[in-house]
Design an enzyme around this catalytic site. Structure first.
Site, short mmCIF file in Angstrom:
data_model
loop_
_atom_site.label_atom_id
_atom_site.label_comp_id
_atom_site.label_asym_id
_atom_site.label_seq_id
_atom_site.Cartn_x
_atom_site.Cartn_y
_atom_site.Cartn_z
N HIS A 75 -6.32 -2.73 1.68
CA HIS A 75 -6.23 -1.77 1.18
C HIS A 75 -5.01 -0.52 0.71
CE1 HIS A 75 -8.56 1.66 -0.82
NE2 HIS A 75 -8.92 1.53 -1.08
N PRO A 76 -4.63 -0.52 -0.51
CA PRO A 76 -3.55 -0.02 -0.25
C PRO A 76 -3.46 1.85 0.26
CG PRO A 76 -4.75 -0.35 -3.10
CD PRO A 76 -5.47 -0.76 -0.97
N CYS A 77 -3.89 2.34 0.65
CA CYS A 77 -3.65 3.76 0.57
C CYS A 77 -3.47 4.27 1.14
CB CYS A 77 -5.48 4.57 0.79
SG CYS A 77 -6.14 3.47 2.68
N ARG A 78 -2.98 3.16 2.41
CA ARG A 78 -1.75 3.73 3.52
C ARG A 78 -0.06 3.09 2.97
NH1 ARG A 78 -1.76 8.48 5.46
NH2 ARG A 78 -0.35 7.73 6.77
N HIS A 79 -0.12 2.10 1.94
CA HIS A 79 1.26 1.26 1.45
C HIS A 79 2.09 2.27 0.93
CE1 HIS A 79 -1.68 -2.38 2.35
NE2 HIS A 79 -1.72 -2.85 1.34
#
Lengths: 334, 310
Positions: free
Chosen positions: B252-256
Site C-alpha cells: 500500500h502506497p500511503c507512506r511511500h
C-alpha cells in the site's frame, strides 16, 4: 562440466506458465463471442532467454495471447513485436465444451498435426524466414465456467532425429570461446537484443572471424556465413537455466539445420542472460553430431512433447473461483 | 475487503477522477512523482534494467493520463528462493539489520541489529545469508496452491486421472534431461512484479503475483510469506490490479511519499543531488526492505554513500 564424448544430446523440456489474465479473457471470449464453437483458436505464447541463473524462463500465456474480444472480424491475436522480454510464438488452442470431450481428444494425433506444421515450415523454408514457428505449441483445455476451473495441457512438439544427435562437448561459452571472442559475442548479442527489429528473434547465426570479431545474423543470411576462416555457431534463446543441458528449442533447430543445410556437425550456442544482459558464463556452447541416414528428410520425423505435470502425464487444473465467481466477489466485497 | 477500505477506495477513485494530475515537480519536497516524471523514471529503469518493460495492460483499464503503451512496468519470472519469514528469523538471530519500529512505522533498517542476549557460545553457528539452508531447520511444508484439491470447490478429480491411453512415448527416445530433484527447486517460487502509478498518492505502487515451484498461481496468503513480517499484515493488501485482471497483492502506497522524502533528504544531506529519473532505483531499493527475498532487478546507478562536500 563437459560431458564425455558420444553422449546422447538431451534437452530440458519447455515449461508452461499461464497468467490468470489469460483465463479471464478466455472466459469472457467464450461467453460473449465463441459460445459453444469449439474450433481450434490461434493463440500466441511468449518466451524469453533465461535471465537468471536460478530459474528457467517459461512459455507464458497472457491475456494478449488471445484475440481481443472487441475486434469485430479477426479471431487471430495480434503479435506484439520488438519486446525483448516477450518473443511471440504461435500456438493453437483446442478447448472442449465437456470434460468427456477433453479426455477423448486424440492427443497423439493433435501433437502430430502440429509437428507436421513445423516440419512443413522447415521443408518449405518458411522457418528460415520466420523462425518463431520452430517453437510452435499446442494447448488443449476444458474451461468449466460454472465452477471457474480450467483443465489444460500443453504440448511443445519436438521433431526427433533418428538416430538421436550425439553430444561431443558442452561448456560455458566463456570457456569454449577465447576471451576476445566471448567479449565480442557478448557485445554483439546485447546489440541484437537492444534493436527493436531483432530483439524478439529467437534463432540466429553467429560468425566469428579470425580477428575474434563476432557478428550475429538472421538465419536467412546463411549463405553469407560461408567462409572457411569463420567459425559459425547456431544460436537460440535458451529458456533453460541448467548448466549441463540445452533447452527445448534446440530440438527443432537441429532438425532445421540438418534438413536444410545437411550439416553433420553443429556447433550450437545456448544464449542466456543475467539480469537482461548477455552472460557468457551462463550461456553454453556445444557440438552436436548428427548421423541421420541419407534421405531421412523424405519422411516426416516422429515427434514428442506433451508437458509433464510433476513428472506425471496428467493435465493441470486451476480454479479461479476466488477472482471470477460473482457470488464470491459479492461476498468478499460486502 | 474491509468496509473502511472499501469506502476509502471509493473516495480515492472520486478524488482521482476530479483532480487533475500533478504537473509541477514535488519530487524533492514531498517524495512524490508527477505522471510525466513517472514515465521518465520508468524509461530509465527499462533502459538500465532490461528485464523490466512497459506494458499497456487491459485496454478497458487504460488510464488516459499515461501513454497507451506505457501504462505500467512489469518484470516477470523473478526468482524468490527463500521465504522472507524464515530469513528474518535467521537474520535476526544473527544480529543482522532489523527493522526499526519507530512511531511512524516507516520500516527503516537499523544497521547493527538488536543486541542478542545469549550471544556468547553460538557464534560459530550463525548462519550466513548465503548458505542459509532453510530446509535443514524445518521440513518443507506441502505448499497448497490452487492446484490442491482440498479447496471447498469440488474440482473434478483430474489429478488422479493418469493418462495412459493415448500418449505413447518411448522414454529412450524422448531425450529429456531430468531436473535435479533438490530442495532448491521446491523452495523456488517466481514472481511477476509490476509497478503502477498511483494517482492519489502520486507515487509508484508495487504489485505481486506469485507462482509455486510447478508454476501454478500462489494463493494470496502464501504470497505474504515472501513479504517482510513487519509489513505482511499491515501494508500489504489484496486489491484489484489497475491494469490487469484479478486480485493481486500490493504494497500500500500511503507512506511511500514520506519514506521517499526521507531517503531523498538523507541523500541531499550527504551532498548527493538525486535526479528524478533515478527515482525508481531508490524506490525499488526501499521496496527491497518489504520484499527482501524477491530478486527483482534494480541496479544502483549512483553511489548512495558518495559525498560531494569532502
Amino acid at each position: 562440466m563437459s560431458k564425455k564424448e558420444g553422449a546422447l544430446l538431451q534437452f530440458s523440456p519447455m515449461q508452461s506458465l499461464v497468467d490468470e489474465g489469460f483465463w479471464h479473457r478466455f472466459s469472457s471470449l467464450k461467453l460473449n463471442k465463441l459460445g459453444i464453437d469449439d474450433s481450434p483458436l490461434p493463440i500466441i505464447g511468449f518466451y524469453a532467454p533465461c535471465s537468471h541463473s536460478q530459474v528457467s524462463n517459461h512459455l507464458t500465456l497472457l491475456a494478449e495471447s488471445l484475440p481481443s474480444e472487441s475486434s469485430d472480424a479477426s479471431l487471430v491475436p495480434e503479435p506484439s513485436s520488438g519486446n525483448r522480454n516477450k518473443c511471440s510464438i504461435p500456438g493453437i488452442l483446442y478447448n472442449t465444451n465437456t470434460v468427456e470431450a477433453f479426455h477423448a481428444l486424440d492427443k497423439m494425433k493433435l501433437l502430430k498435426e502440429e509437428a507436421a506444421k513445423i516440419w512443413n515450415d522447415i521443408v518449405t523454408g518458411k522457418a528460415v524466414e520466420d523462425c518463431s514457428v520452430l517453437s510452435r505449441f499446442l494447448l488443449i483445455s476444458f474451461a468449466d465456467l460454472k465452477k471457474w476451473s480450467f483443465h489444460y495441457w500443453f504440448a511443445f512438439p519436438a521433431l526427433m532425429l533418428d538416430p538421436p544427435a550425439a553430444l561431443v562437448n558442452l561448456r560455458p561459452a566463456s570457456q569454449w570461446l577465447r576471451a576476445a571472442e566471448a567479449e565480442s559475442l557478448s557485445t554483439a548479442c546485447n546489440e541484437w537484443r537492444k534493436s527493436k527489429s531483432t530483439a524478439d528473434v529467437p534463432f540466429f547465426l553467429v560468425t566469428i572471424d579470425p580477428q575474434s570479431r563476432a557478428t550475429v545474423r538472421l538465419l536467412k543470411e546463411w549463405e553469407a556465413c560461408q567462409s572457411d576462416s569463420h567459425k559459425v555457431l547456431f544460436g537460440f534463446y535458451d529458456p533453460c537455466h541448467f548448466p549441463n543441458t540445452p533447452g527445448w528449442p534446440l530440438r527443432n533447430f537441429l532438425a532445421l539445420i540438418s534438413a536444410k543445410w545437411n550439416l553433420k556437425s553443429v556447433q550450437f550456442f545456448c544464449y542466456r542472460e543475467n539480469r537482461g544482459f548477455a552472460d557468457m558464463g551462463l550461456s553454453l556452447v556445444g557440438e552436436a553430431l548428427i548421423t541421420v541416414p541419407e534421405g531421412w528428410k523424405n519422411t516426416m520425423p516422429n515427434a514428442v512433447g506433451w508437458e509433464l505435470n510433476k513428472g506425471r502425464k496428467v493435465p493441470r487444473c486451476i480454479s479461479l473461483a476466488q477472482s471470477m465467481d460473482p457470488t464470491r466477489l459479492a461476498v468478499s466485497a460486502a | 475487503m474491509v468496509l473502511s477500505q472499501k469506502i476509502h477506495e471509493a473516495f480515492k477513485g472520486t478524488v482521482e477522477r476530479i483532480t487533475s494530475h500533478r504537473t509541477v515537480s514535488a519530487f524533492k519536497e514531498k517524495g512524490v512523482l508527477s505522471v510525466s516524471e513517472f514515465v521518465i523514471a520508468g524509461d530509465n529503469l527499462v533502459a538500465k534494467c532490461p528485464t523490466w518493460s512497459w506494458e499497456s495492460g487491459e485496454p478497458s483499464k487504460r488510464k488516459p493520463y499515461l501513454p497507451a503503451e506505457k501504462q505500467f512496468l512489469i518484470t516477470r519470472n523473478v526468482p524468490c528462493l527463500r521465504r522472507a519469514a524464515s530469513v528474518e528469523e535467521e537474520y535476526e538471530a544473527a544480529g543482522g539489520e532489523v527493522l526499526l519500529d519507530d512511531e511512524e512505522n516507516d520500516g527503516w533498517l537499523a544497521t547493527h541489529g538488536k543486541p542478542k542476549e545469549t550471544k556468547s557460545d553460538e557464534e560459530e553457528d550463525l548462519p550466513s545469508m548465503e548458505s542459509l539452508e532453510i530446509s535443514k531447520k524445518e521440513p518443507i511444508k506441502q505448499i497448497s496452491t490452487y492446484m490442491g484439491g482440498e479447496e471447498e470447490d469440488d474440482i473434478p478429480d483430474m489429478a488422479e486421472f493418469e493418462e495412459t491411453d493415448n500418449i505413447v512415448t518411448d522414454p529412450s527416445t524422448y531425450l529429456v534431461a531430468h531436473e535435479p530433484d533438490d530442495d532448491n527447486i521446491l523452495r523456488t517460487r517466481t514472481y511477476d512484479v509490476s509497478i503502477t502509478y498511483d494517482k492519489y498518492y502520486q507515487t509508484p505502487r508495487v504489485w505481486l503475483t506469485g507462482y509455486d515451484e510447478s508454476r501454478m498461481l500462489l494463493q494470496q496468503e502464501l504470497v505474504l510469506e515472501d513479504v517482510s513480517q513487519d509489513h505482511a499484515r499491515k501494508t500489504v493488501t489484496i486489491e484489484d490490479h489497475p491494469h490487469l485482471p484479478g486480485k493481486h497483492a500490493s504494497i500500500h502506497p500511503c507512506r511511500h511519499g514520506a519514506v521517499m522524502k526521507k531517503i531523498i533528504d538523507v541523500l541531499m544531506s550527504r551532498g548527493v543531488e538525486p535526479e528524478v529519473d533515478k527515482y525508481l532505483f531508490l524506490f525499488l531499493k526501499f521496496m527491497a526492505s518489504v520484499i527482501p527475498t524477491i530478486e527483482y532487478d534494480y541496479t544502483m546507478d549512483f553511489d548512495l554513500g558518495s559525498t560531494s562536500n569532502n
